[in-house]
Every structure is written in C-alpha cells, then in structure tokens.
Design a protein around this motif. Structure first.
Motif, mmCIF file in Angstrom:
data_model
loop_
_atom_site.group_PDB
_atom_site.id
_atom_site.type_symbol
_atom_site.label_atom_id
_atom_site.label_comp_id
_atom_site.label_asym_id
_atom_site.label_seq_id
_atom_site.Cartn_x
_atom_site.Cartn_y
_atom_site.Cartn_z
ATOM 1 N N ALA A 119 -0.226 1.374 -11.742
ATOM 2 C CA ALA A 119 -1.651 1.439 -12.065
ATOM 3 C C ALA A 119 -2.323 0.099 -11.790
ATOM 4 C CB ALA A 119 -1.838 1.840 -13.528
ATOM 5 N N ALA A 120 -1.654 -0.993 -12.162
ATOM 6 C CA ALA A 120 -2.228 -2.324 -11.946
ATOM 7 C C ALA A 120 -2.394 -2.616 -10.466
ATOM 8 C CB ALA A 120 -1.330 -3.383 -12.589
ATOM 9 N N LEU A 121 -1.426 -2.197 -9.669
ATOM 10 C CA LEU A 121 -1.512 -2.436 -8.230
ATOM 11 C C LEU A 121 -2.651 -1.648 -7.615
ATOM 12 C CD1 LEU A 121 -0.435 -3.673 -5.644
ATOM 13 C CD2 LEU A 121 1.266 -1.829 -5.522
ATOM 14 N N ASN A 122 -2.779 -0.394 -7.970
ATOM 15 C CA ASN A 122 -3.868 0.416 -7.422
ATOM 16 C C ASN A 122 -5.234 -0.135 -7.815
ATOM 17 O OD1 ASN A 122 -3.156 3.036 -5.864
ATOM 18 N ND2 ASN A 122 -1.585 2.903 -7.441
ATOM 19 N N GLU A 123 -5.350 -0.595 -9.036
ATOM 20 C CA GLU A 123 -6.619 -1.185 -9.465
ATOM 21 C C GLU A 123 -6.910 -2.473 -8.695
ATOM 22 O OE1 GLU A 123 -8.853 -2.832 -13.508
ATOM 23 O OE2 GLU A 123 -6.756 -2.175 -13.591
ATOM 24 N N SER A 181 8.948 6.041 -15.891
ATOM 25 C CA SER A 181 10.089 5.743 -16.752
ATOM 26 C C SER A 181 10.207 4.234 -16.852
ATOM 27 C CB SER A 181 11.383 6.327 -16.164
ATOM 28 O OG SER A 181 11.732 5.635 -14.980
ATOM 29 N N PRO A 182 10.883 3.733 -17.883
ATOM 30 C CA PRO A 182 11.106 2.283 -17.966
ATOM 31 C C PRO A 182 11.853 1.731 -16.746
ATOM 32 C CG PRO A 182 11.549 3.315 -20.075
ATOM 33 C CD PRO A 182 11.341 4.440 -19.096
ATOM 34 N N ALA A 183 12.805 2.494 -16.231
ATOM 35 C CA ALA A 183 13.559 2.018 -15.071
ATOM 36 C C ALA A 183 12.657 1.924 -13.842
ATOM 37 C CB ALA A 183 14.732 2.950 -14.793
ATOM 38 N N ARG A 184 11.790 2.930 -13.652
ATOM 39 C CA ARG A 184 10.875 2.871 -12.510
ATOM 40 C C ARG A 184 9.914 1.697 -12.646
ATOM 41 N NH1 ARG A 184 6.078 6.987 -10.554
ATOM 42 N NH2 ARG A 184 4.965 5.779 -12.150
ATOM 43 N N ALA A 185 9.377 1.493 -13.840
ATOM 44 C CA ALA A 185 8.463 0.373 -14.052
ATOM 45 C C ALA A 185 9.151 -0.955 -13.751
ATOM 46 C CB ALA A 185 7.942 0.389 -15.487
ATOM 47 N N ALA A 186 10.393 -1.106 -14.201
ATOM 48 C CA ALA A 186 11.128 -2.351 -13.950
ATOM 49 C C ALA A 186 11.369 -2.563 -12.458
ATOM 50 C CB ALA A 186 12.450 -2.332 -14.712
ATOM 51 N N ALA A 187 11.704 -1.482 -11.762
ATOM 52 C CA ALA A 187 11.921 -1.591 -10.325
ATOM 53 C C ALA A 187 10.638 -1.977 -9.601
ATOM 54 C CB ALA A 187 12.467 -0.273 -9.779
ATOM 55 N N LEU A 188 9.536 -1.368 -9.987
ATOM 56 C CA LEU A 188 8.257 -1.677 -9.345
ATOM 57 C C LEU A 188 7.820 -3.109 -9.649
ATOM 58 C CD1 LEU A 188 6.387 1.690 -9.990
ATOM 59 C CD2 LEU A 188 7.105 0.795 -7.760
ATOM 60 N N GLN A 189 8.059 -3.571 -10.859
ATOM 61 C CA GLN A 189 7.751 -4.962 -11.195
ATOM 62 C C GLN A 189 8.556 -5.928 -10.328
ATOM 63 O OE1 GLN A 189 8.753 -4.719 -15.321
ATOM 64 N NE2 GLN A 189 6.645 -4.370 -16.011
ATOM 65 N N GLN A 190 9.836 -5.641 -10.178
ATOM 66 C CA GLN A 190 10.689 -6.512 -9.380
ATOM 67 C C GLN A 190 10.277 -6.467 -7.908
ATOM 68 O OE1 GLN A 190 14.871 -5.814 -9.903
ATOM 69 N NE2 GLN A 190 15.468 -7.467 -8.517
ATOM 70 N N TRP A 191 9.915 -5.289 -7.443
ATOM 71 C CA TRP A 191 9.488 -5.141 -6.052
ATOM 72 C C TRP A 191 8.200 -5.909 -5.793
ATOM 73 C CZ3 TRP A 191 11.005 -4.706 -1.483
ATOM 74 C CH2 TRP A 191 10.276 -4.123 -0.451
ATOM 75 N N ALA A 192 7.235 -5.781 -6.687
ATOM 76 C CA ALA A 192 5.979 -6.509 -6.528
ATOM 77 C C ALA A 192 6.222 -8.013 -6.543
ATOM 78 C CB ALA A 192 5.007 -6.102 -7.626
ATOM 79 N N SER A 193 7.098 -8.465 -7.423
ATOM 80 C CA SER A 193 7.417 -9.890 -7.483
ATOM 81 C C SER A 193 8.061 -10.365 -6.182
ATOM 82 C CB SER A 193 8.358 -10.163 -8.664
ATOM 83 O OG SER A 193 8.720 -11.520 -8.719
ATOM 84 N N ARG A 243 0.818 -1.218 0.000
ATOM 85 C CA ARG A 243 0.000 0.000 0.000
ATOM 86 C C ARG A 243 0.850 1.265 0.000
ATOM 87 N NH1 ARG A 243 -2.338 -4.271 1.216
ATOM 88 N NH2 ARG A 243 -4.576 -4.565 0.791
ATOM 89 N N GLU A 244 1.987 1.221 0.637
ATOM 90 C CA GLU A 244 2.897 2.358 0.545
ATOM 91 C C GLU A 244 3.422 2.516 -0.879
ATOM 92 O OE1 GLU A 244 4.155 4.654 3.239
ATOM 93 O OE2 GLU A 244 2.121 3.956 3.677
ATOM 94 N N THR A 245 3.637 1.386 -1.553
ATOM 95 C CA THR A 245 4.073 1.441 -2.954
ATOM 96 C C THR A 245 2.965 1.964 -3.844
ATOM 97 O OG1 THR A 245 5.581 -0.416 -2.565
ATOM 98 C CG2 THR A 245 5.008 0.077 -4.849
ATOM 99 N N ALA A 246 1.742 1.484 -3.631
ATOM 100 C CA ALA A 246 0.609 1.934 -4.441
ATOM 101 C C ALA A 246 0.411 3.440 -4.307
ATOM 102 C CB ALA A 246 -0.652 1.189 -4.033
ATOM 103 N N GLY A 247 0.592 3.957 -3.101
ATOM 104 C CA GLY A 247 0.487 5.393 -2.864
ATOM 105 C C GLY A 247 1.835 6.069 -2.931
ATOM 106 N N LEU A 248 2.613 5.733 -3.948
ATOM 107 C CA LEU A 248 4.003 6.168 -4.046
ATOM 108 C C LEU A 248 4.160 7.676 -3.892
ATOM 109 C CD1 LEU A 248 6.949 5.377 -4.642
ATOM 110 C CD2 LEU A 248 6.419 5.572 -7.082
ATOM 111 N N ALA A 249 3.348 8.445 -4.590
ATOM 112 C CA ALA A 249 3.489 9.904 -4.529
ATOM 113 C C ALA A 249 3.222 10.422 -3.125
ATOM 114 C CB ALA A 249 2.534 10.563 -5.526
#
Length: 275
Positions: free
Chosen positions: A249-253, A197-209, A162-168
């Motif tokens: 976006a997927a996590l928040n949904e 950014s692509p780097a942020r998306a990759a980091a978030l994907q790895q974190w979620a995994s 939830r902290e990740t989903a509410g990143l901002a």
C-alpha cells in the motif's frame, strides 16, 4: 511543447507524467534546444513499456511492437509517420541511430511477455535490462551525458518497483516480480503472494530495501536529467515501502507522488547537463 499548446506530443507527455510524476519536473531542467526530442524519446520508451508489460493479450502486443520496429527504421530514413518519431526526426543525431539498436529494443520488449521466474535480484534486473539496455544505448547516442549501463539499471529498478506495486496484475499476467531466493527465505510459494500475510509483508519490505540499496549504488552523474530524477524519486519510494507495515500500500501511494529529493536531483543534473 507544453500541454496547453495542444500539440500531439503533449498527450504522450501527459500519459508518461501520470505514471512518473518526476518526468514533468525533469523536463524543466533539460536544455531548451533538445527538450522536445528528449521528451519524445522518453514517451517512446513508455509506449514500448506499455506494449511489453501493460497490453494483456500477446497478439496485440506483438503487432504493436512490430509496428514500432518498422516505424523507427522508416523514421531514420526520413519517413516518420508517428508524432513521436516526427519530433525525434528533428534531432540531428536521430538519423545516425543504427536500425540494429531499435531492433534490439523491440526484441527486449518482446522478451518481457513470457519471462521465466528469476532466481535472484541480479537475474530479475538483467531480464528487465533486455529492454532497457538497448534504450539506454540509444539515449546515450542521441543526447550524451548519459552512461548507458547506469541509465539502464535505473530503468530496470523502476520497472521492478512498478511490477511489485502491481503485484496482483503481474501474477495474473504470468510474471513473478520477486526473485525466487527471496520467496524461499520467507517460506513463500508463488500462490502465497496473492494473500496478505506477515511473511509476504516481510518479503516485500526486504525487497523494497534491496531495490533502494541498488539505486544507491548508481551515480546520479551518470544518469542524465531524466534518469537522475527517476533514481532519486524511486529510491525515496522504495525506502518508504521498506519502512511501512503495509509495504504494498505504501509503495502504491508513493508512486503517485513526487518526493522532494527528486527536485534537487533534477536541478543538479540539469546544471551538469548545461555545463
């Protein structure tokens, strides 16, 4: 006590269920004789979470948490004033909870207000555990059928999601919801997380995994009914975010929906609890 009953507990349940759709599901599988007390405890935990993470200004948060510390000790002496503690006070084991356990939870909530950036996943989850481990200890004492370390870990991962989903919002509040080693791996600075950014998306994907894998190491049998539903739901949500091109976006949904797997997990936990 359901929402149509108009009881004070119903409004707190509604707030918690809005944040965790699996909550209302889990309660249907809790033994009737302890359902209200377990709902009240879950709602109390949510109130402490809100003070720790959602109240923007430090002084109101500290005042609220201090009030809860006093209320919980008073309630243990039979002087409950709040609707949640009044319900909890009807549970036979409540009066036996030592004040030190409640104080530990309040200290843990206060510790969330100005956290240091975490070096890695273990440090980050351990920081959340300062709040969730004392609460899990109390939950185990009150209701049994729960392994406190497992229950606390599930709650810590839930908070990380939830902290990740509410990143901002997390960043504005001075909290860094991703560990530093993950940022370094993807060559991201803290300020880079505010922009897609692509780097942020990759980091978030790895974190979620990584968070999904973390939940996979925890036995549902050790988590109790609410914990088992939470574990299953959040594992499904994290996996979905890890596979998505836009993980945030997927996590928040996903957080607003109830994964079908959570129904099965709650049902099995309820059967174990009754047995």
């Amino acid at each position: 006590m359901d929402e149509e009953s108009g009881t004070p507990l119903a409004s707190f349940e509604a707030k918690w269920a809005a944040a965790h759709p699996e909550f209302a599901l889990a309660l249907t599988f809790v033994a009737p004789q302890r359902r209200d007390a377990q709902a009240a405890f879950a709602c109390l935990s949510f109130e402490l979470e809100q003070a720790a993470f959602a109240t923007r200004d430090a002084e109101p948060a500290a005042i609220k948490l201090q009030w809860w510390a006093e209320e919980l000790v008073r309630a243990g002496r039979g002087e409950a004033r709040h609707p949640l503690t009044q319900v909890l006070a009807t549970h036979a084991a409540f009066a036996a909870v030592a004040p030190a356990r409640w104080y530990a939870a309040i200290r843990g909530a206060l510790a969330q207000r100005e956290p240091e950036p975490a070096a890695d996943r273990e440090v980050l989850l351990a920081g959340y555990g300062e709040l969730y481990r004392p609460l899990a200890d109390v939950e185990a004492e009150l209701f049994g059928g729960v392994e406190a370390s497992a229950r606390a870990r599930i709650s810590a991962v839930a908070r990380a999601l939830r902290e990740t989903a509410g990143l901002a919002d997390s960043l504005r509040a001075g909290r860094l919801p991703l560990p530093l080693d993950l940022l370094a791996r993807h060559r991201l600075a803290r300020g880079d997380l505010a922009q897609t950014s692509p780097a942020r998306a990759a980091a978030l994907q790895q974190w979620a995994s990584a968070l999904a894998s973390e939940l996979g190491t925890i036995s549902a049998k050790a988590a109790g009914v609410v914990g088992a539903a939470m574990r299953s739901a959040d594992r499904s949500r994290a996996r979905r975010a890890a596979r998505a091109d836009e993980p945030l976006a997927a996590l928040n949904e996903a957080l607003g929906k109830l994964p079908p797997a959570a129904v099965w997990a709650a049902w099995r936990a309820g059967r174990r609890s009754r047995a």
